[in-house]
Design an enzyme around this catalytic site. Sequence first.
Site, PDB file in Angstrom:
ATOM      1  N   HIS A   1      46.579  47.738 -10.098  1.00 13.14           N
ATOM      2  CA  HIS A   1      47.181  48.628  -9.107  1.00 13.14           C
ATOM      3  C   HIS A   1      46.532  50.006  -9.130  1.00 13.14           C
ATOM      4  O   HIS A   1      46.273  50.592  -8.077  1.00 13.14           O
ATOM      5  CB  HIS A   1      48.684  48.762  -9.339  1.00 13.14           C
ATOM      6  CG  HIS A   1      49.340  49.707  -8.389  1.00 13.14           C
ATOM      7  ND1 HIS A   1      49.644  51.012  -8.725  1.00 13.14           N
ATOM      8  CD2 HIS A   1      49.713  49.562  -7.089  1.00 13.14           C
ATOM      9  CE1 HIS A   1      50.184  51.618  -7.685  1.00 13.14           C
ATOM     10  NE2 HIS A   1      50.240  50.773  -6.690  1.00 13.14           N
TER      11      HIS A   1
ATOM     12  N   ASN B   1      44.911  51.950  -5.893  1.00 13.78           N
ATOM     13  CA  ASN B   1      45.787  52.962  -5.302  1.00 13.78           C
ATOM     14  C   ASN B   1      45.269  54.385  -5.455  1.00 13.78           C
ATOM     15  O   ASN B   1      45.226  55.138  -4.487  1.00 13.78           O
ATOM     16  CB  ASN B   1      47.183  52.871  -5.909  1.00 13.78           C
ATOM     17  CG  ASN B   1      48.149  53.843  -5.265  1.00 13.78           C
ATOM     18  OD1 ASN B   1      48.510  53.698  -4.105  1.00 13.78           O
ATOM     19  ND2 ASN B   1      48.561  54.854  -6.015  1.00 13.78           N
TER      20      ASN B   1
ATOM     21  N   HIS C   1      52.277  45.129  -5.261  1.00 14.91           N
ATOM     22  CA  HIS C   1      53.681  45.484  -5.013  1.00 14.91           C
ATOM     23  C   HIS C   1      54.572  44.259  -4.803  1.00 14.91           C
ATOM     24  O   HIS C   1      55.575  44.078  -5.489  1.00 14.91           O
ATOM     25  CB  HIS C   1      53.784  46.395  -3.784  1.00 14.91           C
ATOM     26  CG  HIS C   1      53.344  47.794  -4.021  1.00 14.91           C
ATOM     27  ND1 HIS C   1      54.227  48.845  -4.204  1.00 14.91           N
ATOM     28  CD2 HIS C   1      52.102  48.347  -4.107  1.00 14.91           C
ATOM     29  CE1 HIS C   1      53.551  49.966  -4.393  1.00 14.91           C
ATOM     30  NE2 HIS C   1      52.256  49.689  -4.332  1.00 14.91           N
TER      31      HIS C   1
ATOM     32  N   HIS D   1      46.427  45.577  -1.938  1.00 14.74           N
ATOM     33  CA  HIS D   1      47.338  46.582  -2.469  1.00 14.74           C
ATOM     34  C   HIS D   1      48.800  46.154  -2.328  1.00 14.74           C
ATOM     35  O   HIS D   1      49.482  45.919  -3.317  1.00 14.74           O
ATOM     36  CB  HIS D   1      47.098  47.924  -1.768  1.00 14.74           C
ATOM     37  CG  HIS D   1      47.925  49.043  -2.315  1.00 14.74           C
ATOM     38  ND1 HIS D   1      48.170  50.196  -1.610  1.00 14.74           N
ATOM     39  CD2 HIS D   1      48.575  49.201  -3.497  1.00 14.74           C
ATOM     40  CE1 HIS D   1      48.933  50.999  -2.338  1.00 14.74           C
ATOM     41  NE2 HIS D   1      49.193  50.405  -3.479  1.00 14.74           N
TER      42      HIS D   1
ATOM     43  N   ILE E   1      54.295  54.054  -7.256  1.00 12.60           N
ATOM     44  CA  ILE E   1      54.097  54.804  -6.018  1.00 12.60           C
ATOM     45  C   ILE E   1      53.406  53.893  -5.016  1.00 12.60           C
ATOM     46  O   ILE E   1      52.731  52.945  -5.429  1.00 12.60           O
ATOM     47  CB  ILE E   1      53.266  56.085  -6.230  1.00 12.60           C
ATOM     48  CG1 ILE E   1      53.228  56.969  -4.977  1.00 12.60           C
ATOM     49  CG2 ILE E   1      51.858  55.728  -6.643  1.00 12.60           C
ATOM     50  CD1 ILE E   1      54.552  57.573  -4.623  1.00 12.60           C
TER      51      ILE E   1
END
Length: 867
Positions: free
Chosen positions: A713, A717, A525, A520, A867
């Site tokens: 993602h 997530n 990110h 993740h 987010i």
Amino acid sequence: MSIDEMQKMASSSVPKWHSSSVTTKIVNNLNPICQATQQLTLKGKFVIIHNQSKSIPGKFISVQIYSGTDVDPETGKGKLSEKAHFKQGESMKHCHDAHTTIYKIKIHVDSNFGTPRAFVIQNKYKKKFFLQSASIETSSNRTIHYDINSWIYPMKKTKSDRLFFSNRCYLPSQTPRALVELRKEELDILRGNGMGERKEWDRIYDYDFYNDLGDPEKGPEHLRPVLGGTKLFPYPRRGRTGRKQSTASPSSESRPQPMNFGIYVPSDERFAPNKLKELKSSCVHAMVHFLSPKAELLPQRNSANFQSFEELLEMFSSNRSQIIEGWMKDNLKKLIPVAYLKEITIANKENHGQLPIPQIISENELAWKDDIEFGRQMLAGTHPTRIQCLTTFPPQNKYGIQSSIKKSIIEQKLEGWTLSQAMEQGRIFMLDHHDYLIPYLNRINANGVCAYASRTLLFLRTDGMLKPLAIELSLPGPSPHLEIHRVFLPAKQGTQAALWQLAKAHVLANDSVYHQLISHWLCTHAVVEPFIIATKRRLSVMHPIHRLLNPHFKDTMHINALARLILINSGGILERILFPGEICMQISCDLYKEWRFIDQALPADLLKRGMAVQDPDMNNPTGIQLLLMDYPYATDGLEIWVAIKEWVKDFCSFFYKDNEAIEGDVELQAWWSEIRTQGHGDKHNDTWWNQMTTLSNLVETLTILIWIASAKHASLNYGQYAYSGYPPNRPTLCRKFVPLEGTVEFGEFLKDPDKFFLKMLPDRFEMSLAVALVNVLSSHTCDEVYLGCQQSPGWIDNEVIQNRFAEFKQELKEIQARIMQRNRDPKLKNRRGPANIEYTLLYPDAATSSASKRGITGRGIPNSISI
């Protein structure tokens, strides 16, 4: 009638015997009349979002428009209009008290002004405002669109106007002469000079190391290594803030106050007003609900455990205690400032709303214990990207130390297959959390947690579901060439079944850590941020590739900056809830050494993990064939991968007619070079990257990037609350080892296995904090834009591209229909499993309005890592 036409008419009405001087005199006499009567009016609309109910006084905001076709010979740039000031139009209210106001302007220009392709805006008001979009209507009723989504700061802060280009795209070599200098100047401004501390209103993009995770001012225990720039600690680069060095450690950057949301990101990357307010509200709401244990709990860290599963379920009850007392406040003060704690306390007295029960227990409170559900979540849970097909038995580490799992034990459970036959048929799988953890375990286990390295073997049954075969838990031995192994086997009841449940908890804690830190955080990110920086520094907003990628970068730099502030920093949330503690990011750093960009393509990833084989069928657009047909993440993901790739191919083919155009694109080549040599400067080996010499290179590169930012993602997530919201299903650490027979702990375990299990899990505060975190991370925000959607219909000034994008959107709708059909197929058992959780994480959901998807839905693929 244009001046040219009037001149032509005047000339034709003069007799041929008249001298040219007479003709010139007549035309010159006509010119003042022509100029006076041939002025054009440009009408503009500017959409502003703000939180205050009071509108911005238009007299403080002015606009000038640049021609994109006619050059001012004095400046070498497009002709520039006179100034016009805002006049307020209609207003409306949106979610979280955000107001939208449309302002209008009128500007008179000469008839030869040409097409407006840029404008500058000047803010002399005392406050910033968020400019969402603009449009300029010409006298011929043509509308020129500008997608903006940027904060406009006061002139007294920025000392300069803001320039925006229209939604028309140009390759560098095709830029109209009127825009060439503006294009160059804007990129120079965005790159800056790499000096000084960045201010909130700056728009400068530059690279830096992760040198702000430690907080040495608090003491040596808060020192953290600088990530990036060395062979020992390679890492992707982050956006430079230029804060002063720490006085306690010159290699570290000083840190801003936590939870003030004031950390620098370029102003174009900052959340819109409603997003920022909504995120704060979500954090408060989650803390209010989950961080309120009963007042009689003792303050000792390890004594605050849940005593029964029934008590644990009260976390989700609306009737639970709503008092934040004593030790809980002391724990919260370590994470958030007093001002926020007061806000939470106030909200705590007012808010008694019940958050949803996590899906893993919503229909069957015991489904999480099921072995088949345990295996299914490796294919369709919140972390379906780690499992691999086993090709060599027994597994071994880099020193050649073999697993202690015996072939004879496994073959008893293979439904008549021999181990060799099962492996040849691709029916043996492994969840591997061994090699990367072993070197760290002694250090980790000295800090009050109990962690193993683990290998889990599974068998593919004839019904397409995975049956666990064995779990091996390992600890370091007296030397790197020796390890201590324990093997656990599935059992239905009795002591062995209870021990098996403990072993599964350790495996799941390992998987939770890898999911959060690697799959993740690192692989979505962190790895995307350098691409964003390079795009803004090297590709003009007029560049078609910038236009294609920009929706997939929305809010990523800001959410990453907040993560550095409160999640991945020393003493931050991840160090508090994950068992590696202070070495969380060092583990992430070590695993970045294995990261290669070309492996991030979904087909390449599946091949690398042995979950697929090459398919010789030239008609298969994925180029691979799955070994496990009921693998929801892969099956759904491959359809979306192909759709993205076809869309990207069509887009790029429109702008690049041959490979020479790609090699000759100076901005594109500079972008790709900077990503490899600076943004991912520790990974610049050419074999890890696509070349940038052909259309297929470009398409593959952009498809990988869009896939990571959107579908990958989303799959990692938005299912977190459904599965991790109930901590026993995915614990983040264990406080006890699996007890050895004959020990005092084994006697305690035999007396009450469930109580022992709960004591092995994180304490109340850690567990509550983890649930609060995944509650926030799993929520879709009200301003989300989804795959196949754009923020405005005029996002690009090209009808061919808009039509092709509409086809992409339609393809995503059809993919979703096929996913829904697969979810209804009773033969595809991994689509729901014992917990009856439908696999919706890769629903594009392009047809549904974003407003209806607010909150925890487990569906919809946002365009970006927001987010």
